[in-house]
Scaffold this active site. Sequence first.
Site, PDB file in Angstrom:
ATOM      1  N   GLU A 156     -49.016  26.727 -12.719  1.00  0.00           N
ATOM      2  CA  GLU A 156     -49.316  27.001 -11.315  1.00  0.00           C
ATOM      3  C   GLU A 156     -50.188  25.886 -10.706  1.00  0.00           C
ATOM      4  O   GLU A 156     -51.139  26.151  -9.974  1.00  0.00           O
ATOM      5  CB  GLU A 156     -49.998  28.368 -11.174  1.00  0.00           C
ATOM      6  CG  GLU A 156     -49.117  29.520 -11.635  1.00  0.00           C
ATOM      7  CD  GLU A 156     -49.771  30.880 -11.523  1.00  0.00           C
ATOM      8  OE1 GLU A 156     -49.051  31.864 -11.313  1.00  0.00           O
ATOM      9  OE2 GLU A 156     -51.015  30.955 -11.654  1.00  0.00           O
ATOM     10  N   GLU A 239     -43.306  34.842 -14.280  1.00  0.00           N
ATOM     11  CA  GLU A 239     -44.348  35.841 -14.506  1.00  0.00           C
ATOM     12  C   GLU A 239     -44.018  37.071 -13.658  1.00  0.00           C
ATOM     13  O   GLU A 239     -44.435  37.176 -12.509  1.00  0.00           O
ATOM     14  CB  GLU A 239     -45.739  35.304 -14.170  1.00  0.00           C
ATOM     15  CG  GLU A 239     -46.231  34.226 -15.122  1.00  0.00           C
ATOM     16  CD  GLU A 239     -47.673  33.807 -14.868  1.00  0.00           C
ATOM     17  OE1 GLU A 239     -48.331  34.440 -14.013  1.00  0.00           O
ATOM     18  OE2 GLU A 239     -48.140  32.855 -15.507  1.00  0.00           O
TER      19      GLU A 239
END
Length: 635
Positions: A156, A239
């Site tokens: 991320e 995720e």
Amino acid sequence: MTISGKMGIVFRSLVVICITFVFFQRLWMQYWEDRLLRANALGLNTIQVYVPWNLHEPKPGKMVFEGIGHLVSFLKLCEKLDFLVMLRAGPYICGEWDLGGFPAWLLAVKPRLQLRTSDPVYLKLVERWWDVLLPKVFPLLYSNGGPVIMVQIENEYGSYGNDKAYLRKLVSMARGHLGDDIIVYTTDGGTKETLDKGTVPVADVYSAVDFSTGDDPWPIFKLQKKFNAPGRSPPLSSEFYTGWLTHWGEKITKTDAEFTAASLEKILSRNGSAVLYMVHGGTNFGFYNGANTGSEESDYKPDLTSYDYDAPIKESGDIDNPKFQALQRVIKKYNASPHPINPSNKQRKAYGSIKMQMTTSLFDLVRMTDPADVITSANPISMESVGQMFGFLLYESSYIAKKSGNTLRIPKVHDRAQVFVSCLSQDVDVGVLRYIGTTERWNNQPISLPTIECTTNTSLFILVENMGRVNYGPYIFDDKGILSSVYLDGQILHGWKMIPIPFHNLNQEPNLTFEMQHTKNRSKKFELTNDVGRKEPALFAGEFSINSEEEIKDTYLSFNGWGKGVAFVNEFNIGRYWPSVGPQCNLYVPAPLLKRGKNTLVVFELESPHLELSLEAVDHQDFTCGSNVSKVNQL
């Protein structure tokens, strides 16, 4: 086979699971296979797993790949059970793990490193780490007959920075060790801004996305395609959140089973793939739990010891729950592979009351410290700077007490400081520390020091607890200890000793040499005077017996009635407890940690022990402690 051809095979009707860190610290080794078989029963076919740098290189140049950190053994077990593997190699991994997986000793390097950038000194340390890690992975790549199909760099990154040179360097390092036949990928939030900043604009790096459960996935997958080469953007939610984390002092998080399953079906029904984050969370054993912050660095939120996450496979491995059943029904529709019969829940046992006795006070710990380990300095220095990465650090100084009292102020302390005074030079009350008050990172207040009549200067002790480093966001440069000058009545107080408290973490040898045999005279005095309100931190020890191998089962230790601290079972650090704040009341103890005969329990209690100096070994999880009793954080 070309990378693009391999991607087609890898992602066709693929459901992947994420067991973040579980197999390197959040799960006892003997349970690795059990949890994988439960994941298989859910219908999953791929394991996604992080590699935490700080677990494997706890000290500069000292590499640890044994025991709970035996990466190769776990990967080979995945292969044995016919799982594919997605490996998240970092160097930053997040995962609610201390400092996002970075070794804390990086914070002590001078000049200050710029983590997660193309800082050449930082990259050289990453390269040294990957020069050890990636050659261990290479024989286990899919192209070499192993289970590893993909390797993720960073995590991320688009939510943190925009240093494309850094990302390209990581790709180059990975390719240098792993070759061109492995899929290297990134993961970013499913917005244009985060993908713009976090992706690598080259054709041979795949860009995956993540987003909140319940969001419409297909507009995000459409956006994802713009950041991948034509025909090489299989839709992947890297995720997919089956639950959520909980911090100390919050309501325990629960997510609706049917809502979660319906959200997953929106992805699978159109041939998308999803990583179930988490399928099984496990436990933050030791001191490796992470933390978050709000908009300010002082808005500090440490994670619970339990990482149950409200996942379909519970902390203890239980699968007899609505979320497991709902997700299994959906996955079975889209994964035609044979599904094994669900394993039964593991048995648990309540071993009953455990009588505790005080063995070692904080003052005794100070006396037992090797003088060579004590650091002196004009001003307080950080935990990392004294070479201690986890646990507790005791700061000692002295001052001249005023008849009207004094005011103590510590502008910056990470994370929680308990203040004590003593007249160590006098015969009266030698070895007794008088508790004055506590100041915290999230509630930093001046402390009034009362008048205390000492024949010489008054000794000041400040015990600072590292409660877990921030793992996400702009404040991950999270040094621990006293990080500013200390002020007494507005003037800087000079002359400090830093005294380490010798507790071990998961990848260190136990050194609890001060267990039950120490200071027995003090323990008798403690019990005779019933001096449980003194609030001097101390070690308490107890024993419980198991008569046969058949009686060894999972259990939980209930800390209801205790204050705050850390517990060790058979010299293994099972984590922190804080029932007065909650919501977690009990600490999970896996059966393989126990043994036939005598089992020892050692507790470092920071505040006040149970009035009856006992605790209970029970057979259930409990998240009803603290001020949030009967409240649930429902997502």
